[in-house]
Write an enzyme that holds these catalytic residues in place. Sequence first.
Site, PDB file in Angstrom:
ATOM      1  N   GLU A 184      41.768  30.321  29.781  1.00 56.08           N
ATOM      2  CA  GLU A 184      42.510  31.325  29.035  1.00 56.08           C
ATOM      3  C   GLU A 184      43.831  31.545  29.764  1.00 56.08           C
ATOM      4  O   GLU A 184      43.840  31.739  30.974  1.00 56.08           O
ATOM      5  CB  GLU A 184      41.733  32.649  28.968  1.00 56.08           C
ATOM      6  CG  GLU A 184      42.282  33.625  27.935  1.00 56.08           C
ATOM      7  CD  GLU A 184      43.679  34.160  28.287  1.00 56.08           C
ATOM      8  OE1 GLU A 184      43.930  34.378  29.484  1.00 56.08           O
ATOM      9  OE2 GLU A 184      44.505  34.322  27.373  1.00 56.08           O
ATOM     10  N   CYS A 196      37.723  37.202  27.346  1.00 52.63           N
ATOM     11  CA  CYS A 196      36.827  38.205  27.909  1.00 52.63           C
ATOM     12  C   CYS A 196      37.141  39.520  27.217  1.00 52.63           C
ATOM     13  O   CYS A 196      37.448  40.530  27.843  1.00 52.63           O
ATOM     14  CB  CYS A 196      36.960  38.308  29.415  1.00 52.63           C
ATOM     15  SG  CYS A 196      38.637  38.254  30.004  1.00 52.63           S
ATOM     16  N   CYS A 232      44.535  37.956  32.054  1.00 50.43           N
ATOM     17  CA  CYS A 232      44.025  39.063  32.858  1.00 50.43           C
ATOM     18  C   CYS A 232      44.702  39.100  34.212  1.00 50.43           C
ATOM     19  O   CYS A 232      45.005  40.161  34.749  1.00 50.43           O
ATOM     20  CB  CYS A 232      42.527  38.896  33.107  1.00 50.43           C
ATOM     21  SG  CYS A 232      41.530  38.973  31.633  1.00 50.43           S
ATOM     22  N   CYS A 259      42.973  40.664  27.326  1.00 51.10           N
ATOM     23  CA  CYS A 259      42.343  39.365  27.115  1.00 51.10           C
ATOM     24  C   CYS A 259      41.410  39.335  25.926  1.00 51.10           C
ATOM     25  O   CYS A 259      40.565  40.219  25.778  1.00 51.10           O
ATOM     26  CB  CYS A 259      41.557  38.950  28.353  1.00 51.10           C
ATOM     27  SG  CYS A 259      40.940  37.276  28.216  1.00 51.10           S
ATOM     28  N   SER A 267      40.462  37.250  37.912  1.00 47.02           N
ATOM     29  CA  SER A 267      41.202  36.009  38.093  1.00 47.02           C
ATOM     30  C   SER A 267      42.386  36.180  39.031  1.00 47.02           C
ATOM     31  O   SER A 267      42.929  35.197  39.514  1.00 47.02           O
ATOM     32  CB  SER A 267      41.629  35.423  36.754  1.00 47.02           C
ATOM     33  OG  SER A 267      40.485  34.968  36.049  1.00 47.02           O
ATOM     34  N   CYS A 283      41.085  32.981  33.772  1.00 46.30           N
ATOM     35  CA  CYS A 283      41.549  33.841  32.690  1.00 46.30           C
ATOM     36  C   CYS A 283      42.874  34.428  33.150  1.00 46.30           C
ATOM     37  O   CYS A 283      42.900  35.424  33.868  1.00 46.30           O
ATOM     38  CB  CYS A 283      40.534  34.934  32.412  1.00 46.30           C
ATOM     39  SG  CYS A 283      40.855  35.777  30.879  1.00 46.30           S
ATOM     40  N   HIS A 312      37.992  44.779  29.490  1.00 39.39           N
ATOM     41  CA  HIS A 312      39.029  45.752  29.832  1.00 39.39           C
ATOM     42  C   HIS A 312      38.843  47.042  29.042  1.00 39.39           C
ATOM     43  O   HIS A 312      39.196  48.123  29.514  1.00 39.39           O
ATOM     44  CB  HIS A 312      40.412  45.150  29.595  1.00 39.39           C
ATOM     45  CG  HIS A 312      40.709  44.034  30.549  1.00 39.39           C
ATOM     46  ND1 HIS A 312      41.007  44.255  31.864  1.00 39.39           N
ATOM     47  CD2 HIS A 312      40.720  42.696  30.377  1.00 39.39           C
ATOM     48  CE1 HIS A 312      41.199  43.088  32.467  1.00 39.39           C
ATOM     49  NE2 HIS A 312      41.026  42.126  31.583  1.00 39.39           N
ATOM     50  N   ARG A 342      34.063  36.766  34.733  1.00 40.17           N
ATOM     51  CA  ARG A 342      34.766  36.020  35.775  1.00 40.17           C
ATOM     52  C   ARG A 342      34.767  36.710  37.123  1.00 40.17           C
ATOM     53  O   ARG A 342      35.243  36.134  38.109  1.00 40.17           O
ATOM     54  CB  ARG A 342      36.196  35.717  35.311  1.00 40.17           C
ATOM     55  CG  ARG A 342      36.193  34.708  34.178  1.00 40.17           C
ATOM     56  CD  ARG A 342      37.394  34.774  33.274  1.00 40.17           C
ATOM     57  NE  ARG A 342      37.189  33.868  32.154  1.00 40.17           N
ATOM     58  CZ  ARG A 342      36.531  34.174  31.053  1.00 40.17           C
ATOM     59  NH1 ARG A 342      36.049  35.391  30.886  1.00 40.17           N
ATOM     60  NH2 ARG A 342      36.359  33.273  30.103  1.00 40.17           N
TER      61      ARG A 342
END
Lengths: 653, 334, 140
Positions: free
Chosen positions: A18, A68, A635, A65, A588, A632, A72, A565
């Site tokens: 991502e 995912c 993020c 994101c 990430s 990702c 958040h 992640r």
Amino acid sequence: MAEQRTERLVVDPITRIEGHLRIEAELNGTTIENAYSSGTSVRGIEIILQGRDPRDAWAFAQRICGVCTLVHGIASVRAVEDAIRTGWQNGAELAGSRGPGREGGGPPQGAGQRRPEAMGPPPGRGPGNRGPNNRGPQNRGPENREQRAGPLSSSADIANADQRIPVNAELIRNLMIGTQFIHDHVVHFYHLHALDWVDVVSALEADPQATATLAQSISPYPRASVGHFRDMQARIRTFVESGQLGIFGHAYWGHSGYNLPAEANLMAVAHYLDALQWQREVVKIHTIFGGKNPHPNFLVGGVPSPISLNSDSGINSLRLSQVSNILDQMEEFVEQVYVPDIIAIASFYKDWANRGEGLGNFLTFGDLSNDGSGNPASFLFPRGAILNRDLSTIHEVDLEDSEQVQEFVARSWYDYGSGDSAGLHPWQGETELNYTGPQPPYEQLNVDSAYSWLKSPRWRGNAMEVGPLARVLMLYASNDAYTRELVDSSLSQLNLPIDALYSTLGRTLARALETQILMRGMRNWYDQLLTNIKADNTDTFNELYFDPANWPVDGRGVGFMEAPRGALAHWLSIGNGVIDNYQCVVPSTWNAGPRDANNQPGAYEAALAGHALADPSQPLEILRTIHSFDPCLACAVHLLDEDGSERLQIKVR
Amino acid sequence: MKKNKEQPSVDEVLAQHGVSRRGFLKFCASIASLMALSPDAVPQIASALSNARRPSVLWLPFQECTGCTESFLRSHTPTVEGLIFNSISLDYQHTIMAAAGDQAEEARREAIRSQAGEYLVLVDGSIPLGNAGFSTIGGQSNVDMLRETAADAAAVIAIGTCAAFGGIPKANPNPTGAVAVSDIITDKPIINISGCPPIPVVITAVIAYYLTFGRLPDVDENSRPLAFYGNSIHDRCYRRPFFERRQFAQSFDDEGAKAGWCLFELGCKGPVTYNACATVKWNEGTSYPIEAGHPCLGCSEPDFWDAGGFYQGLFPWEFYTARPRPGGPGQGPR
Amino acid sequence: MTNSANLIDVKPVNEESYGNVVPLLHEIRHALTRFQESGETTTIDLRRIPMTEHDENQLENFLGVGEVSVEINAVGPTHVFETQFAAVWHIEHRNADGEIATKFIMVTSVPDLVKTQPEDANRSIRALNQRLNKLTKNED
């Protein structure tokens, strides 16, 4: 000193992740000596959150994101709830206590809009203006709500009120989090990672009968007949022979690094397609509880979907049985397809059990209360830090301690007023944008100075890895029985030692094993939800959180969770009913961040060092390891603050 | 779209995959229904698809969260891996393509060269104009990549509110100078499929329409396909009778909420939001935000992030009650 | 393992109707008349007409089920049946995953989809020739 031949290899875009990631690697011959990881895109969502209604924050944050999705949103509602609850527990002055005539305090009309005019409907549509009575939800309502209090203006009221998020809301959030994990991990393996291990073109040489035999030997999954694989092979053949290879075009088929026999390739491609179908189904848990996927809806104070057995709306017995059916489908695929495929494929790539992990340090924040209580002792994933692969010692983690979590910008496109070599606890954080990279179009980054939009988070000065491997190791080191059983039995099947976990292969295996651990959690939470409903406990929302009159005039909170992640947290501060400051440190960033002031590499960079490339023009080995982290980047990119100051306050439960 | 003799047409591809003519006709009927075309259009669709070749499709990701790609993968009619997957040649798509780095960029550039004038460009994410270094791919700024790729495109489809209208990166104070696709590309047909993200089948239906007819469907004044954005959520919502009777949930989880009453007073933006959530719904018709208890955020409208809080109600009620409409559906002021 | 079987059955509380069932039935009546007079076929897409679940049930109960029912398996199942009103057919398409994609009412003698298509017949001739050749070779 002997002259070294170093070449710089650039891979940009890294695909099947991502977001926007660039890897540059200095090669000695065909071996990577140093790797540099760069996030190449920034948006500024934290800035955009300033001045907004805290109840709206989750919707903004969630758009950090869409892969995912959910994580958040959850961290955000938890951060707001934490700020409010901490204010209550500390006896802070509440907005509603500031005299009569100010109805509930809270965001003034038009909060969150910096421009004078509100954005109405497009021209030619609708009446064009919002009404002047920009009222939010009121605390009026039918009289049968005695059990819920109205605005609380005094400490005495607070002490007597129920301050908890309802347990059903916690259980529903857990079910949604688990759904996200399980969906994300399966899709990651098949649709993002698998093409690094599976040679699609080689599937054309497979014998469908032998493929069926292989498939039936590793699992009872029903889609394993000769006819099925023959059809699958015919589809691939038509596709390849058309000459228009689409997403399989220009790739690395035939690379010497592909080790699977043709039959395993054919089986994997069939499962790739099955997984595409499966993933459409399992997200429906989000749709049922949150209205849609991607980006389901959340709510400060609980969850938006009421439980209502006697209504056609809300969670009724039809919806509950839909959820149960989906759990069955989830479990079937995880147990019968995903995990057996991982083991089968891993057995052909055991040489990847000795490379791909360079730090030896692992960090978790912990999450998923097993009984919906929010008590860390009940977390499915424990919190802690492991250093130097020493599983005998789990270090305690305190997000408030200024000596623990710090962020560095030495090699990031930001400035610190006190000097770029400093590591600042987010509480004292400053961020000022300073893009010093080459003007596009460019060939190479200047890796001796700043080279990424990511910051470098460090724990006690150590670079840390977060994610499935960190969680599985933390569970293993905590002597969790189920984890030990899963890890020991899969390593035994592969005839690999415990150290094999510290690798690309180990990380990939850990992702699959934690999916099984989560599956157990899902059943547990679902059963508890049903038990509560049968006992006539159907609350899903605590409206105390939702009324701005009950908010502290000044408050700060942190919301944390374990995302697929890795460890994730949001910090915010509220002033006079609006968001003052908002800060995310995301998994990430820990993993994909650049070097710090001491030139210590981040997790990706350390993992790639020493990789031997069979053919530098075909970066398969780099992709294998990078993908094992499940990047990702949307993020990860830290977000700029043009004001140059960030006041971050961290409160930890 | 002219037929290239070397490339099989869509119905030939389907036949090779073992799909009978009967199955092909069924597919055409589904497309017609999905696109709100009269069933009489089915023979035309069948004929057009029989002569269409698989166009090259390039998906450019800019300041995006990948939610629109994820939504695309959720589509069940047509399925991504099913007919449409075989009916287009998806030559550049970061999330699922096998190639990376130089090979990925070569895939994009080769499609531009060899299919000039015929390939379709899909875009998700906004484009930052504040500094070229804010967002790059392969060392190239997003705005340059967009201009280079759109130059020889047949048409551009902006997927999601960010590409269509600027979306969240553009929300106040727009730190990176983010703009929409249509702010940069002004000389190509563009269609906006807005939503955060758009409903899965809406994305694939528009692609299918283009495949079938070789042009983009009829649009509203925001360049969104009328078939999906021609009515407001309010006009199709199953809770509308409660709105008309003024039966509102006044708090989440109160008796009105449990009974499925209207969410107008909790901040629902359904009356000013145009999308298909109330009819097509989400994830194979499973549910949609209002049905699951949360007011509509208005996520398919331009600048909805700055249009007032999500829990601030649209008032007064009188503006949104049923009344005669001049001009019919999708036309004129409401 | 789950306890959902013990939960209370749900009845819809909301029996609202969009009021489109009777107009739709009139449309079917007109179509039937045209069919009888000139053989003209009419197709009505049920998805384009706003109907609640209550409305759909009312429509389906009214039309009922007649003498003929056909199951087609092409890119997923399709269920075709003549209602109790001759020449009024109900078609329900499901996709390859079994989810409902579309529903139509057709007023005609037999829906086209049931009939064999010339392209498929051509393919059959080729396939039959090939298989017969093989069979004959094997007997040599």
